[in-house]
Design an enzyme around this catalytic site. Structure first.
Site, PDB file in Angstrom:
ATOM      1  N   LYS A  46      74.323  69.423  25.192  1.00 38.52           N
ATOM      2  CA  LYS A  46      75.107  70.655  25.235  1.00 38.52           C
ATOM      3  C   LYS A  46      75.884  70.909  23.947  1.00 38.52           C
ATOM      4  O   LYS A  46      76.378  72.018  23.732  1.00 38.52           O
ATOM      5  CB  LYS A  46      76.065  70.618  26.435  1.00 38.52           C
ATOM      6  CG  LYS A  46      75.356  70.598  27.781  1.00 38.52           C
ATOM      7  CD  LYS A  46      74.494  71.830  27.974  1.00 38.52           C
ATOM      8  CE  LYS A  46      73.812  71.877  29.330  1.00 38.52           C
ATOM      9  NZ  LYS A  46      74.719  72.167  30.429  1.00 38.52           N
ATOM     10  N   SER A 272      70.734  63.911  35.865  1.00 36.64           N
ATOM     11  CA  SER A 272      69.744  64.933  35.508  1.00 36.64           C
ATOM     12  C   SER A 272      68.601  64.327  34.702  1.00 36.64           C
ATOM     13  O   SER A 272      67.442  64.739  34.835  1.00 36.64           O
ATOM     14  CB  SER A 272      70.388  66.083  34.742  1.00 36.64           C
ATOM     15  OG  SER A 272      71.011  65.633  33.557  1.00 36.64           O
TER      16      SER A 272
END
Length: 317
Positions: A46, A272
Site C-alpha cells: 500500500k 491476505s
C-alpha cells in the site's frame, strides 16, 4: 562502488523482488513466484498507492501545502499514508476499527496520524463496518476542510499498480502465464492485470475474495477476518473485464496457508497473502511445469502478531 544516497524514504517504494517457492509449489505444476511487497518501507504494497494518491493530488492542486489528509482504512493504507504524510508534512486523520490489528494502529500513531477507531461486531469485517468508516471519514473531511484520499473511489492509485505490473513483466522476462491477487479496493488486481495484459492479452488473471463474503462471485455479503480485502460490496474500481477468474478463499484456509508459508518457505506474511497463495497453488496445479504463476505477498506478518492469525498458532506451555 558507493551506494546511492536517497533524498527520502519514499524513494525506496517499489522495485520489490520476486521469490520462487521451492517447497510449496505443486509437483508437476507451474513455477510459483511471490512478489515480496513486504520490502516496501512500511512492509506493505500500500506504500505504492498512498504515494500515488498524494502525489496526484499535489500535482493538480487538490491538496494544498499543510492541508489535512483524511482516509478510512483497515490499517495498511493508513500506515502507508502516515509515512507519506509524515515525510511530506501533511497532518493526517485516519478512521479505522478494532477489527484490524493493534500493530497497524500503533504504527499509524507512531508516524503521527490522529486515529478515530470504530467498534466492530466481535472483531469481524463486513459491509456495515466499511460504510460506517466511510461516513466517519466524510464527516472529518467536512469539519476539517481536509483532502479525502477516498481510496475506494480514487483511480489515481491505478498508476502505482501499473508500475508494479511492469516490474513483474521485466523481472520475469515476460514469462508470466497467470497473476493472482486478493481484492480490497480492487486497484491492485486491476492495475497489475491491465499492465500485464497490455503486454500479453492472454495472461490468466485471478481475483481472490473471502469465501464468507464472496460478493464478486455473486454471493451474499458476510463477516470475515481477512484484513484489507472483501469490503462486502462490489467496489467502484472493480473491473470484471480485466479478470479471468474469481476465487473465494475462507479465512481459515487463508490463515492456515499464511502459517504454512512462514514455516515452510520462511516468508512471514498476513492473511491476505495466505489467501493469495491458496488460489495461486490451485492455478499452478492446473498449469503445466513450463508455466509461471505470480502472486503477491501483500505485507509482513509482523503486522499480525497480536491477531488470531499468529496468536492462536502459538504453542502452549
Amino acid at each position: 562502488m558507493t551506494a546511492a544516497i536517497h533524498s527520502s524514504i519514499l524513494d525506496r517504494i517499489g522495485g520489490t523482488p520476486l521469490i520462487e517457492l521451492r517447497r510449496l509449489a505443486p509437483n508437476g505444476g507451474a513455477r510459483v513466484l511471490v512478489k515480496l511487497e513486504s520490502e516496501n518501507p512500511t512492509g506493505s504494497m500500500k506504500d505504492r498507492m498512498a504515494l500515488a494518491m498524494v502525489a496526484a493530488a499535489e500535482r493538480d492542486g487538490r491538496l494544498a501545502p499543510g492541508q489535512r489528509v483524511v482516509e478510512y482504512t483497515g490499517g495498511s493504507t493508513g500506515v502507508s499514508l502516515s509515512l507519506v504524510c509524515a515525510v511530506k508534512g501533511y497532518p493526517l486523520s485516519i478512521v479505522t476499527s478494532d477489527a484490524f490489528s493493534q500493530e497497524k494502529r500503533d504504527h499509524m500513531a507512531a508516524l503521527g496520524a490522529e486515529l478515530t477507531v470504530i467498534r466492530s461486531d466481535a472483531g469481524g469485517m463486513n459491509a456495515a463496518l466499511t460504510r460506517e468508516m466511510i461516513e466517519a471519514a466524510r464527516g472529518i473531511t467536512a469539519q476539517s476542510g481536509g483532502f479525502w484520499t477516498d481510496q475506494l473511489n480514487n483511480a489515481d492509485q491505478l498508476s502505482a499498480y501499473h508500475r508494479m505490473g511492469e516490474e513483474i513483466w521485466e523481472q520475469t522476462g515476460g514469462r508470466v502465464d497467470a497473476f493472482v491477487q486478493s481484492t480490497g479496493t480492487a486497484a491492485s488486481v486491476r492495475g497489475v492485470a491491465e499492465a500485464l495484459r497490455a503486454r500479453r492479452p492472454d495472461i490468466h488473471t485471478v481475483a481472490v475474495e473471502p469465501a464468507e463474503s464472496a460478493v464478486l462471485s455473486g454471493g451474499a455479503s458476510g463477516v470475515h477476518r481477512i484484513e484489507g480485502v472483501g469490503a462486502g460490496f462490489v467496489v467502484p474500481l472493480w473491473d470484471r473485464s480485466a479478470i479471468s477468474e474469481i476465487v473465494a478463499v475462507s479465512t481459515d484456509r487463508a490463515m492456515a496457508m499464511a502459517r504454512r508459508l512462514a514455516a515452510v518457505e520462511g516468508l512471514f506474511a498476513g492473511t491476505s497473502s495466505g489467501a493469495n497463495l491458496v488460489a495461486a497453488l490451485a492455478v499452478a496445479g492446473r498449469l503445466g511445469p513450463e508455466a509461471t504463476v505470480v502472486t503477491v505477498m501483500c505485507d509482513s506478518g509482523i503486522k499480525y502478531l497480536s491477531t488470531a492469525l499468529y496468536r492462536d498458532a502459538r504453542p502452549s506451555n
